[in-house]
Design a protein around this motif. Structure first.
Motif, short mmCIF file in Angstrom:
data_model
loop_
_atom_site.label_atom_id
_atom_site.label_comp_id
_atom_site.label_asym_id
_atom_site.label_seq_id
_atom_site.Cartn_x
_atom_site.Cartn_y
_atom_site.Cartn_z
N GLN A 216 -14.35 12.91 -24.88
CA GLN A 216 -14.01 11.83 -23.95
C GLN A 216 -14.18 12.27 -22.51
OE1 GLN A 216 -13.60 8.71 -24.98
NE2 GLN A 216 -14.00 9.59 -27.00
N GLU A 217 -13.77 13.51 -22.22
CA GLU A 217 -13.95 14.04 -20.86
C GLU A 217 -15.44 14.11 -20.51
OE1 GLU A 217 -12.07 15.27 -23.17
OE2 GLU A 217 -10.10 15.90 -22.40
N SER A 218 -16.25 14.47 -21.52
CA SER A 218 -17.69 14.54 -21.30
C SER A 218 -18.26 13.17 -20.97
CB SER A 218 -18.38 15.11 -22.54
OG SER A 218 -19.78 15.17 -22.36
N ILE A 219 -17.86 12.17 -21.74
CA ILE A 219 -18.36 10.80 -21.50
C ILE A 219 -17.94 10.31 -20.12
CG2 ILE A 219 -18.12 8.39 -22.24
CD1 ILE A 219 -17.83 9.50 -25.13
N GLY A 243 -26.14 10.41 -24.98
CA GLY A 243 -26.49 10.10 -26.36
C GLY A 243 -26.00 11.16 -27.32
N ASP A 244 -26.08 12.45 -26.90
CA ASP A 244 -25.60 13.54 -27.75
C ASP A 244 -24.11 13.42 -28.03
OD1 ASP A 244 -28.15 14.58 -27.73
OD2 ASP A 244 -27.76 16.08 -26.19
N VAL A 245 -23.33 13.08 -26.99
CA VAL A 245 -21.87 12.97 -27.17
C VAL A 245 -21.55 11.80 -28.11
CG1 VAL A 245 -19.65 12.71 -26.02
CG2 VAL A 245 -21.50 13.86 -24.84
N TYR A 246 -22.23 10.67 -27.90
CA TYR A 246 -21.97 9.52 -28.76
C TYR A 246 -22.35 9.83 -30.21
CZ TYR A 246 -21.13 6.43 -24.76
OH TYR A 246 -20.60 5.84 -23.64
N LEU A 247 -23.41 10.62 -30.40
CA LEU A 247 -23.80 11.00 -31.76
C LEU A 247 -22.73 11.87 -32.41
CD1 LEU A 247 -25.85 11.15 -34.06
CD2 LEU A 247 -26.99 13.02 -32.85
N LEU A 248 -22.17 12.80 -31.65
CA LEU A 248 -21.13 13.68 -32.18
C LEU A 248 -19.85 12.92 -32.52
CD1 LEU A 248 -21.62 16.73 -29.78
CD2 LEU A 248 -22.05 16.71 -32.24
N THR A 249 -19.60 11.83 -31.79
CA THR A 249 -18.41 11.01 -32.07
C THR A 249 -18.73 9.86 -33.04
OG1 THR A 249 -18.86 9.67 -30.09
CG2 THR A 249 -17.36 11.53 -29.84
N LYS A 250 -19.95 9.90 -33.62
CA LYS A 250 -20.41 8.91 -34.61
C LYS A 250 -20.48 7.50 -34.04
CE LYS A 250 -18.58 11.68 -38.45
NZ LYS A 250 -19.87 12.38 -38.62
N LEU A 254 -24.14 3.24 -29.59
CA LEU A 254 -24.10 3.70 -28.19
C LEU A 254 -25.05 4.87 -27.98
CD1 LEU A 254 -20.25 3.55 -27.52
CD2 LEU A 254 -22.00 2.02 -26.63
N SER A 255 -25.14 5.74 -28.98
CA SER A 255 -26.06 6.88 -28.89
C SER A 255 -27.50 6.40 -28.79
CB SER A 255 -25.88 7.79 -30.11
OG SER A 255 -26.76 8.88 -30.04
N ASN A 287 -31.19 8.59 -38.77
CA ASN A 287 -30.97 9.26 -40.05
C ASN A 287 -29.48 9.39 -40.34
OD1 ASN A 287 -31.75 10.68 -42.42
ND2 ASN A 287 -31.35 12.62 -41.38
N ALA A 288 -28.71 9.77 -39.29
CA ALA A 288 -27.26 9.88 -39.46
C ALA A 288 -26.64 8.52 -39.72
CB ALA A 288 -26.64 10.52 -38.22
N LYS A 289 -27.24 7.48 -39.17
CA LYS A 289 -26.72 6.13 -39.33
C LYS A 289 -27.04 5.56 -40.72
CE LYS A 289 -26.74 1.66 -36.93
NZ LYS A 289 -27.47 0.81 -35.95
#
Length: 728
Positions: A216-219, A243-250, A254-255, A287-289
């Motif tokens: 969240q701090e990163s975003i 995009g990387d942060v949104y991907l890590l938070t699933k 948004l990613s 792919n993750a989605k």
């Protein structure tokens, strides 16, 4: 019967493996034979031996140095030797062979003064500049974290501004980020921003937050960056990081949105590497989605783009696509991609020997994964050679992790292929590798703990420097408060002086306006004096025609005179009139004077054809008095018929000259013929002209110039008047 024997052997193999794991410690102890090494510890500058140094072996064993600084101790290959003493920093050394060890040490920084004093060694060193220390810190950033951090500490002691402090803490954050100390990286990037706000540092802070799992701090940090301050590359980095942060938070949608925004910037500004990376990341997020078709399309695009770049980038993307195919169980496509990648990796290794074992671009990893893919297809004949090759390469490059995994997989393949004796041998090798890896991990953990302790100590020292600097700044601010009062008094005096200057300027402006108003009033007054004088002379001419009973001539003269009077009265309120209108007035006035004195003179008016008369303006009634003087006081008394010439010529682009010449009796002779009253009248008329010219030049910066001289050196010298008129 054969099936029973097969399962019996498998059970024995399993039991043997369990026993080997249970005997892990004994196997490790008996892994390599012990041998004795000798060594010595001396000071690097004086070469004096150091007594009572603690010599310890990580696997057990302890001794000290004698009075000659020598020691001997039993070790095994791969053991870590730890050399400690209160007067120098601890030294760590991995045993590779039985060669003697020569240890040269330098005293701790805390003991520098005491040792130098007792040994009478000069310790004066020319201090390095801030920039030189920063360059050294950057040079050691990837080689030696401790040295690099020490250079930063020295640089901070030499810093003279907040901007330099900010730069130092930014590099310190870069050091911790490279060495994966992300919490410390965050702290130092924040200190850097406290000293000087920078969008590029905010980008690094947001990335450090992400790697430290402060998502969240990163975003928030990414969103807080002013995007106008970023270059096109940095803006792409921002969207990619978000995009990387949104991907890590699933947060997959948004990613995708962030990656697509970054891709638009990269495509617009032709940032080719980023176009490849973002297509690849879009593939990963799809792919993750759970949308493999879209993921495959983006992977194909990223792989095509990567092939247009360098070989290393191309093979990296190929391996990502191979991993994707492996997840979908498309083993044939995976194997083909990995074989192509393997060929490229072998080419890269010939030119780039710095590929680390952690990189996916190692032949041992790709051979292992090819063997694994073949094993998943139950193609054991092809799987075994690739796994064996992976083990050989991993052994030569000391990549224990891949060697361990490949050995275990080889054991499983042998087992599934029914080669139980080979499976057992491979499993034994696997257990030995687990022991080695366990030993190495212990050492790495120990080294990591020491590393963490060292850098934490240095970080604390740097933070104490920052605290001291903050204290110094607070003291400085107190002194600044005292100085502010003095400045306030000075500024008040300066403000008062400024107000006086403003008042003086306004007064000057007012006086100037008053002077202008007075000049305008004076011009109006002078023009009003010219009109009665002109009218009086004209009426005298009319009177002379009436006196001679020439009514027809008088009527014609009076008609032309009325036209002239109307024009003169219309222009009486103007400072300047168009030159074209003045020429018409001169023609009309000269015609009237010639009408009266036809037997005394002829006249010509010459206007240069190249003159654009509409571009020039002239004060009204400026030339008429000179023509009147020429006729009445020069040509009228000439014994023979004279000539009046009016010429208008352009001498410069912004200047014309008006010349009025007559061949009359001249100024000197004319003056001698005048009565006392006529001399006064003429003096007033010419004085009026001079005053008008003077005022006009003061108002319009030398716009008009008048020059009067004799025309010739003969009996009738005549008069020449030259009026110079400048364009606006």
């Amino acid at each position: 019967m054969k099936i029973v024997i097969k399962y019996l052997l498998m059970f024995c193999l399993f039991i043997s493996g369990m026993l080997l794991v249970a005997q892990n410690d004994d196997n490790f102890i008996n892994q390599d034979p012990k041998f004795t090494i000798r060594g010595s510890v001396k000071e690097s500058d004086t070469r004096n031996p150091i007594q009572n140094v603690n010599i310890e072996v990580s696997g057990g064993g302890y001794t000290t140095t004698d009075i000659f600084g020598n020691f001997k101790i039993e070790v095994r290959k791969g053991d870590e030797l730890i050399i400690r003493h209160k007067d120098f920093e601890t030294v760590y050394h991995i045993i590779q062979n039985d060669d003697d060890i020569q240890v040269e040490v330098e005293p701790n920084e805390e003991e520098n003064f005491k040792l130098s004093k007792s040994k009478k060694i000069s310790n004066t060193r020319k201090p390095e500049t801030f920039n030189a220390l920063m360059d050294s810190a950057k040079a050691y950033l990837r080689k030696d974290a401790k040295k690099s951090i020490q250079f930063i500490a020295d640089a901070l002691s030499e810093s003279k501004s907040s901007k330099e402090n900010s730069g130092a803490y930014q590099v310190l954050g870069d050091i911790y980020s490279y060495w994966k100390q992300h919490d410390l990286a965050v702290s130092n990037y924040r200190i850097s921003l406290q000293n000087s706000n920078s969008s590029s540092v905010k980008l690094k802070l947001a990335d450090a937050y992400m790697k430290n799992k402060n998502y969240q701090e990163s975003i928030e940090t990414y969103k807080d960056i002013n995007r106008r301050d970023l270059s096109n590359w940095q803006l792409t980095d921002l969207y990619e990081g978000l995009g990387d942060v949104y991907l890590l938070t699933k947060s997959y949608n948004l990613s995708i949105g962030a990656y697509e925004d970054g891709l638009k910037v990269a495509q617009k500004h032709l940032i080719t590497p980023k176009i490849t990376d973002l297509n690849s990341k879009l593939a990963q997020v799809y792919n993750a989605k759970g949308e493999p078709q879209k993921a495959g399309a983006f992977f194909n695009k990223s792989m095509r783009l990567a092939n247009t770049e360098n070989k290393k980038r191309a093979v990296e993307e190929k391996i990502k696509v191979a991993d994707f195919e492996s997840e979908k169980n498309n083993y044939d496509d995976e194997i083909e991609l990995r074989k192509e990648a393997l060929n490229t990796i072998n080419e890269i290794e010939t030119t780039d020997a710095n590929i680390e074992n952690e990189s996916p671009l190692t032949p041992q990893k790709q051979n292992y994964k090819i063997g694994n893919a073949y094993a998943s297809q139950r193609d054991y004949g092809n799987a075994i050679p690739y796994l064996q090759k992976s083990i050989e390469e991993a052994d030569s490059k000391e990549d224990l992790i891949v060697q361990k995994d490949a050995t275990r997989k080889l054991s499983e393949v042998y087992r599934d292929a029914g080669q139980f004796d080979k499976a057992l041998l491979a499993y034994q090798d696997y257990v030995d590798l687990v022991d080695k890896l366990y030993s190495r991990k212990e050492q790495e953990i120990s080294q990591a703990a020491r590393f963490s302790k060292d850098i934490t100590s240095k970080q604390n020292r740097i933070l104490s420097l920052e605290s001291d600097r903050a204290l110094s700044e607070s003291k400085y601010q107190l002194s600044e408060e005292q100085a502010k009062r003095q400045k306030l008094i000075i500024y008040s005096l300066i403000g008062g002086l400024f107000l006086l200057l403003v008042g003086a300027f306004l007064m000057f402006k007012y006086i100037k306006q008053q002077r202008l108003a007075n000049n305008l009033l004076a011009l109006k007054s002078l023009r009003s004096q010219m009109n009665p004088h002109f009218i009086f002379n004209a009426l005298n001419s009319v009177n002379s025609f009436i006196a001679s009973n020439d009514e027809r001539t008088a009527n014609k003269y009076l008609t032309d005179f009325s036209l002239l009077m109307r024009a003169v009265l219309e222009n009486s309120e103007e400072d300047f009139i168009p030159l074209e209108k003045e020429i018409k007035l001169l023609e009309l006035y000269t015609k009237l004077e010639h009408f009266r004195f036809q037997d005394k003179f002829d006249y010509t008016i010459n206007v240069d054809e190249n003159i654009k008369v509409e571009d020039f303006v002239i004060p009204p009634m400026l030339l008429q008095p000179y023509i009147e003087n020429a006729v009445w006081h020069g040509l009228r008394y000439k014994k023979t018929k004279g000539h009046l010439e009016i010429g208008i010529a352009q001498t410069k682009q912004d200047e014309i000259k008006i010349t009025i010449t007559d061949d009359g009796i001249g100024r000197k002779k004319s003056k001698s013929l005048k009565t006392e009253n006529q001399q006064k009248q003429n003096s007033k008329g010419m004085g009026n002209i001079k005053k008008r010219v003077s005022i006009l030049n003061a108002m319009y910066k030398d716009k008009v110039d008048v020059f009067i001289d004799d025309f010739q050196d003969e009996e009738d010298t005549g008069t020449k008047v030259v009026v110079t008129l400048k364009k606006d």
